[in-house]
Motif scaffolding. Structure first.
Motif, PDB file in Angstrom:
ATOM      1  N   GLY A 175      -0.096  -1.622  -4.178  1.00  0.00           N
ATOM      2  CA  GLY A 175      -1.414  -1.253  -4.470  1.00  0.00           C
ATOM      3  C   GLY A 175      -1.706  -0.035  -4.538  1.00  0.00           C
TER       4      GLY A 175
ATOM      5  N   GLU B 246      -7.341  -1.753  -7.935  1.00  0.00           N
ATOM      6  CA  GLU B 246      -5.909  -2.131  -7.785  1.00  0.00           C
ATOM      7  C   GLU B 246      -5.801  -3.540  -6.930  1.00  0.00           C
TER       8      GLU B 246
ATOM      9  N   LYS C  37      -2.393   0.045  11.430  1.00  0.00           N
ATOM     10  CA  LYS C  37      -3.322   0.619  10.351  1.00  0.00           C
ATOM     11  C   LYS C  37      -4.754   0.284  10.731  1.00  0.00           C
TER      12      LYS C  37
ATOM     13  N   TYR D  51      -4.926  -9.779  -2.545  1.00  0.00           N
ATOM     14  CA  TYR D  51      -5.535  -8.701  -1.891  1.00  0.00           C
ATOM     15  C   TYR D  51      -6.095  -7.635  -2.983  1.00  0.00           C
ATOM     16  N   GLY D  52      -7.317  -7.049  -3.260  1.00  0.00           N
ATOM     17  CA  GLY D  52      -7.743  -6.100  -4.119  1.00  0.00           C
ATOM     18  C   GLY D  52      -8.839  -5.161  -3.756  1.00  0.00           C
ATOM     19  N   THR D  53      -9.039  -4.082  -4.087  1.00  0.00           N
ATOM     20  CA  THR D  53      -9.985  -3.141  -3.846  1.00  0.00           C
ATOM     21  C   THR D  53     -10.987  -3.121  -5.014  1.00  0.00           C
TER      22      THR D  53
ATOM     23  N   GLU E 122      -7.193   0.933   2.904  1.00  0.00           N
ATOM     24  CA  GLU E 122      -6.022   0.715   3.813  1.00  0.00           C
ATOM     25  C   GLU E 122      -5.404  -0.647   2.948  1.00  0.00           C
ATOM     26  N   ILE E 123      -4.349  -0.288   2.158  1.00  0.00           N
ATOM     27  CA  ILE E 123      -3.902  -0.980   1.261  1.00  0.00           C
ATOM     28  C   ILE E 123      -2.264  -1.297   1.533  1.00  0.00           C
ATOM     29  N   ASP E 124      -1.425  -1.901   0.576  1.00  0.00           N
ATOM     30  CA  ASP E 124      -0.068  -2.136   0.666  1.00  0.00           C
ATOM     31  C   ASP E 124       0.464  -1.113  -0.174  1.00  0.00           C
TER      32      ASP E 124
ATOM     33  N   SER F 241     -11.934  -4.941   1.253  1.00  0.00           N
ATOM     34  CA  SER F 241     -11.284  -5.709   0.105  1.00  0.00           C
ATOM     35  C   SER F 241     -11.683  -7.028  -0.220  1.00  0.00           C
TER      36      SER F 241
ATOM     37  N   ARG G 257      -8.884 -14.388  10.113  1.00  0.00           N
ATOM     38  CA  ARG G 257      -8.311 -14.794  11.349  1.00  0.00           C
ATOM     39  C   ARG G 257      -9.477 -14.824  12.112  1.00  0.00           C
TER      40      ARG G 257
ATOM     41  N   ARG H 110       7.087 -10.834   8.099  1.00  0.00           N
ATOM     42  CA  ARG H 110       6.403  -9.657   8.160  1.00  0.00           C
ATOM     43  C   ARG H 110       7.331  -8.404   8.573  1.00  0.00           C
TER      44      ARG H 110
ATOM     45  N   ARG I 173      -6.709 -14.993   1.542  1.00  0.00           N
ATOM     46  CA  ARG I 173      -6.212 -15.409   2.816  1.00  0.00           C
ATOM     47  C   ARG I 173      -7.477 -16.007   3.708  1.00  0.00           C
TER      48      ARG I 173
ATOM     49  N   TYR J 285     -13.025  -8.335   5.349  1.00  0.00           N
ATOM     50  CA  TYR J 285     -12.668  -8.570   4.014  1.00  0.00           C
ATOM     51  C   TYR J 285     -13.820  -9.251   3.193  1.00  0.00           C
TER      52      TYR J 285
HETATM   53  P1  5GP Z   1      -3.607  -8.691   6.544  1.00  0.00           P
HETATM   54  O1  5GP Z   1      -3.483  -9.916   5.928  1.00  0.00           O
HETATM   55  O2  5GP Z   1      -2.843  -8.429   7.750  1.00  0.00           O
HETATM   56  O3  5GP Z   1      -5.286  -8.153   6.785  1.00  0.00           O
HETATM   57  O4  5GP Z   1      -3.049  -7.616   5.297  1.00  0.00           O
HETATM   58  C1  5GP Z   1      -1.826  -7.535   4.928  1.00  0.00           C
HETATM   59  C2  5GP Z   1      -1.670  -6.461   4.041  1.00  0.00           C
HETATM   60  O5  5GP Z   1      -2.456  -6.598   2.895  1.00  0.00           O
HETATM   61  C3  5GP Z   1      -1.813  -5.231   4.747  1.00  0.00           C
HETATM   62  O6  5GP Z   1      -0.369  -4.342   4.072  1.00  0.00           O
HETATM   63  C4  5GP Z   1      -3.009  -4.389   4.187  1.00  0.00           C
HETATM   64  O7  5GP Z   1      -2.800  -3.261   4.267  1.00  0.00           O
HETATM   65  C5  5GP Z   1      -2.597  -5.095   2.839  1.00  0.00           C
HETATM   66  N1  5GP Z   1      -4.206  -5.014   1.852  1.00  0.00           N
HETATM   67  C6  5GP Z   1      -5.455  -5.349   2.573  1.00  0.00           C
HETATM   68  N2  5GP Z   1      -6.240  -5.054   1.556  1.00  0.00           N
HETATM   69  C7  5GP Z   1      -5.675  -4.919   0.453  1.00  0.00           C
HETATM   70  C8  5GP Z   1      -6.044  -4.539  -0.876  1.00  0.00           C
HETATM   71  O8  5GP Z   1      -7.018  -4.229  -1.234  1.00  0.00           O
HETATM   72  N3  5GP Z   1      -5.198  -4.177  -1.828  1.00  0.00           N
HETATM   73  C9  5GP Z   1      -3.863  -4.178  -1.712  1.00  0.00           C
HETATM   74  N4  5GP Z   1      -2.830  -3.805  -2.313  1.00  0.00           N
HETATM   75  N5  5GP Z   1      -3.205  -4.307  -0.379  1.00  0.00           N
HETATM   76  C10 5GP Z   1      -4.266  -4.804   0.890  1.00  0.00           C
END
Ligand code: 5GP
Length: 204
Positions: free
Chosen positions: A105, A71, A17, A80-82, A100-102, A36, A43, A147, A40, A52
């Motif tokens: 969301g 969401e 993604k 995680y939130g938008t 780009e969200i799960d 978002s 990295r 994962r 966490r 983020y």
């Molecule tokens: P990562 O920790 O690998 O950056 O993201 C882990 C998961 O959280 C990924 O599936 C990503 O798409 C999702 N994610 C990232 N930002 C958001 C968000 O704002 N809202 C939601 N619901 N999921 C998110």
């Protein structure tokens, strides 16, 4: 002016993604990728405000209480939130915005913003997914197993989306998404004003 498209992209860890979204922005810099908030840890190489907004659990929970999220979800034990305001401002200004969200969301957005475009990115195969997650090297074995289990559950949710895009090559996946965006912008339901204005102009 047409309001912008809200484009939601989900897919399991390892679907690519992040890479595909970067490729979209490189070729079409007028797209906006929503940043978002997350609880966490960053990295290596990730920057606050770019990848983020990295915040504490307390700050995130205050934002939930204040209704600041379009969401939000808890993914792999982290929030995680938008941020709602930024997204709404961009859409109102006619900009196309990518989230780009799960899938948790995405489901919330399907309810609150059904005119959004919902795209699920798939890896070309299970073996490729496993090797992408393993080669990324950012995850502990414990997280890796988490994962992979989550990936299987997430893929099963692809049925709820409008489109599936297989990421067998980044440029191909990018161009398939551009084709979706183009077709969505041409929908009659998004062009009533244009049609009406033209009909009136012709009548004069
Ligand atoms: P990562 O920790 O690998 O950056 O993201 C882990 C998961 O959280 C990924 O599936 C990503 O798409 C999702 N994610 C990232 N930002 C958001 C968000 O704002 N809202 C939601 N619901 N999921 C998110």
């Amino acid at each position: 002016m047409q309001t912008g498209l809200l484009i939601v992209i989900s897919g399991p860890s390892g679907a690519g993604k992040g890479t595909v979204c970067q490729a979209l922005l490189e070729k079409k810099p007028d797209l906006v990728l929503s940043v978002s908030k997350t609880t966490r840890q960053p990295r290596a190489g990730e920057q606050d405000g770019v990848n983020y907004f990295f915040v504490s659990r307390e700050e995130f929970e205050q934002s939930i209480a204040a209704g600041e999220f379009l969401e939000y979800a808890c993914v792999y034990d982290h929030y995680y939130g938008t941020p709602r305001k930024t997204v709404e401002k961009m859409l109102a200004a006619g900009r196309d915005v990518i989230l780009e969200i799960d899938p948790q969301g995405a489901q919330q957005v399907m309810h609150t913003y059904p005119e959004g475009v919902f795209i699920f990115l798939l890896p070309p195969s299970g073996a490729e997914l496993r090797s992408r997650i393993t080669n990324r090297g950012t995850e502990s074995m414990d997280n890796l197993a988490k994962r992979l289990t989550a990936a299987a559950l997430e893929i099963a949710q692809a049925h709820q989306y409008d489109y599936v895009v297989v990421n067998d090559s980044v440029p191909a996946a990018r161009d398939r998404i551009f084709a979706i965006i183009m077709a969505e912008k041409l929908r009659v339901s998004r062009n009533h004003n244009l049609i009406q204005a033209l009909a009136e102009e012709v009548k004069k």
